[in-house]
Design a protein around this motif. Structure first.
Motif, mmCIF file in Angstrom:
data_model
loop_
_atom_site.group_PDB
_atom_site.id
_atom_site.type_symbol
_atom_site.label_atom_id
_atom_site.label_comp_id
_atom_site.label_asym_id
_atom_site.label_seq_id
_atom_site.Cartn_x
_atom_site.Cartn_y
_atom_site.Cartn_z
ATOM 1 N N ALA A 250 11.259 -1.042 8.692
ATOM 2 C CA ALA A 250 9.880 -0.582 8.872
ATOM 3 C C ALA A 250 9.170 -0.463 7.523
ATOM 4 O O ALA A 250 7.987 -0.812 7.397
ATOM 5 C CB ALA A 250 9.868 0.764 9.596
ATOM 6 N N ALA A 251 9.889 0.044 6.519
ATOM 7 C CA ALA A 251 9.284 0.162 5.184
ATOM 8 C C ALA A 251 8.982 -1.214 4.613
ATOM 9 O O ALA A 251 7.926 -1.424 3.992
ATOM 10 C CB ALA A 251 10.219 0.940 4.261
ATOM 11 N N LEU A 252 9.877 -2.164 4.815
ATOM 12 C CA LEU A 252 9.626 -3.524 4.341
ATOM 13 C C LEU A 252 8.389 -4.114 5.016
ATOM 14 O O LEU A 252 7.578 -4.791 4.371
ATOM 15 C CB LEU A 252 10.851 -4.409 4.615
ATOM 16 C CG LEU A 252 12.062 -4.179 3.708
ATOM 17 C CD1 LEU A 252 13.280 -4.916 4.255
ATOM 18 C CD2 LEU A 252 11.764 -4.609 2.278
ATOM 19 N N ASP A 253 8.221 -3.849 6.299
ATOM 20 C CA ASP A 253 7.047 -4.344 7.025
ATOM 21 C C ASP A 253 5.750 -3.729 6.481
ATOM 22 O O ASP A 253 4.684 -4.356 6.522
ATOM 23 C CB ASP A 253 7.164 -4.019 8.512
ATOM 24 C CG ASP A 253 8.137 -4.937 9.229
ATOM 25 O OD1 ASP A 253 8.490 -5.991 8.663
ATOM 26 O OD2 ASP A 253 8.571 -4.593 10.347
ATOM 27 N N ALA A 254 5.847 -2.493 5.962
ATOM 28 C CA ALA A 254 4.652 -1.786 5.469
ATOM 29 C C ALA A 254 4.318 -2.134 4.021
ATOM 30 O O ALA A 254 3.224 -1.815 3.548
ATOM 31 C CB ALA A 254 4.863 -0.273 5.593
ATOM 32 N N LEU A 255 5.243 -2.774 3.341
ATOM 33 C CA LEU A 255 5.095 -3.019 1.901
ATOM 34 C C LEU A 255 4.201 -4.228 1.638
ATOM 35 O O LEU A 255 4.464 -5.324 2.131
ATOM 36 C CB LEU A 255 6.477 -3.255 1.291
ATOM 37 C CG LEU A 255 6.571 -3.432 -0.220
ATOM 38 C CD1 LEU A 255 6.306 -2.112 -0.925
ATOM 39 C CD2 LEU A 255 7.949 -3.944 -0.608
ATOM 40 N N LYS A 256 3.149 -4.022 0.862
ATOM 41 C CA LYS A 256 2.276 -5.125 0.443
ATOM 42 C C LYS A 256 1.332 -4.614 -0.634
ATOM 43 O O LYS A 256 1.200 -3.406 -0.864
ATOM 44 C CB LYS A 256 1.482 -5.669 1.627
ATOM 45 C CG LYS A 256 0.509 -4.674 2.235
ATOM 46 C CD LYS A 256 -0.264 -5.316 3.392
ATOM 47 C CE LYS A 256 -1.236 -4.324 4.020
ATOM 48 N NZ LYS A 256 -2.007 -4.936 5.115
ATOM 49 N N ALA A 257 0.674 -5.541 -1.302
ATOM 50 C CA ALA A 257 -0.316 -5.155 -2.310
ATOM 51 C C ALA A 257 -1.437 -4.361 -1.643
ATOM 52 O O ALA A 257 -1.849 -4.660 -0.519
ATOM 53 C CB ALA A 257 -0.878 -6.397 -2.986
ATOM 54 N N GLY A 258 -1.921 -3.323 -2.347
ATOM 55 C CA GLY A 258 -3.038 -2.534 -1.855
ATOM 56 C C GLY A 258 -2.646 -1.235 -1.194
ATOM 57 O O GLY A 258 -3.513 -0.409 -0.899
ATOM 58 N N VAL A 259 -1.345 -1.034 -0.936
ATOM 59 C CA VAL A 259 -0.895 0.240 -0.362
ATOM 60 C C VAL A 259 -0.224 1.055 -1.463
ATOM 61 O O VAL A 259 0.185 0.530 -2.491
ATOM 62 C CB VAL A 259 0.069 0.040 0.825
ATOM 63 C CG1 VAL A 259 -0.585 -0.816 1.894
ATOM 64 C CG2 VAL A 259 1.386 -0.588 0.374
ATOM 65 N N SER A 260 -0.118 2.364 -1.245
ATOM 66 C CA SER A 260 0.490 3.229 -2.257
ATOM 67 C C SER A 260 1.994 3.312 -2.062
ATOM 68 O O SER A 260 2.510 3.137 -0.945
ATOM 69 C CB SER A 260 -0.103 4.640 -2.179
ATOM 70 O OG SER A 260 0.274 5.273 -0.969
ATOM 71 N N GLY A 261 2.691 3.599 -3.170
ATOM 72 C CA GLY A 261 4.131 3.794 -3.083
ATOM 73 C C GLY A 261 4.495 4.937 -2.167
ATOM 74 O O GLY A 261 5.475 4.860 -1.406
ATOM 75 N N SER A 262 3.700 5.999 -2.191
ATOM 76 C CA SER A 262 3.998 7.165 -1.352
ATOM 77 C C SER A 262 3.848 6.847 0.133
ATOM 78 O O SER A 262 4.579 7.382 0.969
ATOM 79 C CB SER A 262 3.094 8.342 -1.731
ATOM 80 O OG SER A 262 1.724 8.004 -1.616
ATOM 81 N N SER A 263 2.896 5.978 0.486
ATOM 82 C CA SER A 263 2.697 5.654 1.905
ATOM 83 C C SER A 263 3.865 4.837 2.451
ATOM 84 O O SER A 263 4.243 4.998 3.620
ATOM 85 C CB SER A 263 1.382 4.899 2.106
ATOM 86 O OG SER A 263 1.445 3.586 1.561
#
Length: 355
Positions: A250-263
């Protein structure tokens, strides 16, 4: 980029002493010495062990430091060569420079204003070049190949130290120039300690075994974690492993440019918390990797840095249950505009090693 730092802090010059920043800025891999950089000078100061190497690796002017010509004297000569009238402003790496080294410079150099640069030099390493990404991918590939060759060697009676030694040997045999960090092999109850040190404990049937390992290629690190079971996994082991894997995917799916590390951290942490294991996940979700194994930005509740394409991050959720054992699954990925490129290719489904 260095010129921008000089301008932003209104500096006449800056001195770099952190080994990884020296490498990144000058190309010099020796790690011993200092860089003096101004708008008119780029000087690399090191001792006789490294002067020939420095001249081959860097386009900086190399000056040898020795007993009769110490580093502080060379820096003083560089400042005098600037020929500046009025106050002289010098930047320095306050987050890595030893107090004793700073005191020596402060006493010896004609500097009026010393400006701490905090993490500004480190930040130059956050977004990797195509060459750096290629080195990081190669380092992770070496780890993948070594891990695949290790699995058939695992058996009851082998100690954690022996398993670690085999893995390190295999990485070297596959082309690693060095270890990225001290290899972690934690079996049985030891696997509940995220950074357990391999010891004389013997692997036993039914053990969780966590392997956290990495190597260096051309100076760049890899980092990967896999957890296996020696023999057949219990239902409890399968449950915990499944939660960690779900959180990681799920974290890998959420990871992309423009999002924060904390999110991104929150995505994985919420899944683990909802499963009832929130108190068993104490560390951050991940960190950047490069010339050093733990770089910024981080995937953690306290890092709101906005991720950018070209950054490297690890994604490594874990559950650690004292008196039972623990699981961590870690991949190293490149952040892209659309998502990520995963550099780790070892299987992530629960592996049960035949005994």
């Amino acid at each position: 980029m260095i010129e921008k730092i000089l301008d932003d802090f209104n500096l006449d010059a800056l001195v770099i002493t952190d080994a990884y920043n020296m490498r990144h800025v000058s190309g010099f891999r020796g790690g011993e010495g200092a860089l003096y950089i101004s708008r008119g000078q780029r000087v690399l100061i090191t001792d006789s062990r490294y002067t020939e190497q420095a001249a081959k690796e860097s386009d900086f002017t190399v000056i040898e430091e020795k007993r009769e010509h110490l580093r502080e004297q060379i820096l003083k000569e560089c400042i005098e060569k600037e020929g500046k009238a009025g106050e002289f402003h010098m930047g320095y790496e306050d987050e890595s420079l030893l107090c004793s080294q700073f005191d020596k410079m402060k006493e010896a150099l004609p500097v009026d204003v010393w400006t701490p640069l905090k993490d500004r030099i480190d930040a130059l390493r956050c977004i990797k070049t195509e060459e750096e990404l290629a080195y990081l991918a190669k380092a992770e590939e070496i780890g993948d190949r070594a891990f695949a060759k290790l699995l058939p060697l695992l058996k009851p009676g082998m100690t954690e130290l022996e398993a670690a030694a085999e893995l390190e040997y295999l990485m070297k045999k596959e082309g690693a120039e060095d270890l990225g960090f001290n290899t972690i092999v934690a079996s049985g109850l030891n696997s509940s300690m995220p950074h357990a040190i391999p010891g004389e404990k013997k692997l036993e049937a039914g053990d969780f075994i966590t392997f956290d390992f990495g190597c260096k290629y051309k100076g760049y690190c890899s980092d990967m974690t896999r957890t296996v079971v020696l023999g057949k996994a219990s239902e409890k082991q399968k449950e915990i492993y499944g939660v960690v894997l779900k959180a990681q995917l799920a974290a890998l799916d959420a990871l992309k440019a423009g999002v924060s590390g904390s999110s991104v951290d929150k995505v994985a942490r919420d899944i683990i918390t909802e499963a009832g294991y929130g108190d068993c996940f104490g560390h951050g979700l991940g960190h950047s990797v490069g010339l050093f194994i733990h770089e910024n930005p981080r995937l953690s509740p306290s890092d709101d840095t906005i991720l950018q394409a070209g950054m490297i991050e690890t994604v490594e959720p874990g559950i650690y249950v004292p008196g039972f054992g623990g699981v961590r699954i870690e991949d190293m990925v490149i952040v892209t505009e659309e998502g990520h490129i995963n550099l780790a290719h070892s299987p992530k489904e629960l592996i049960e090693i035949p005994v």
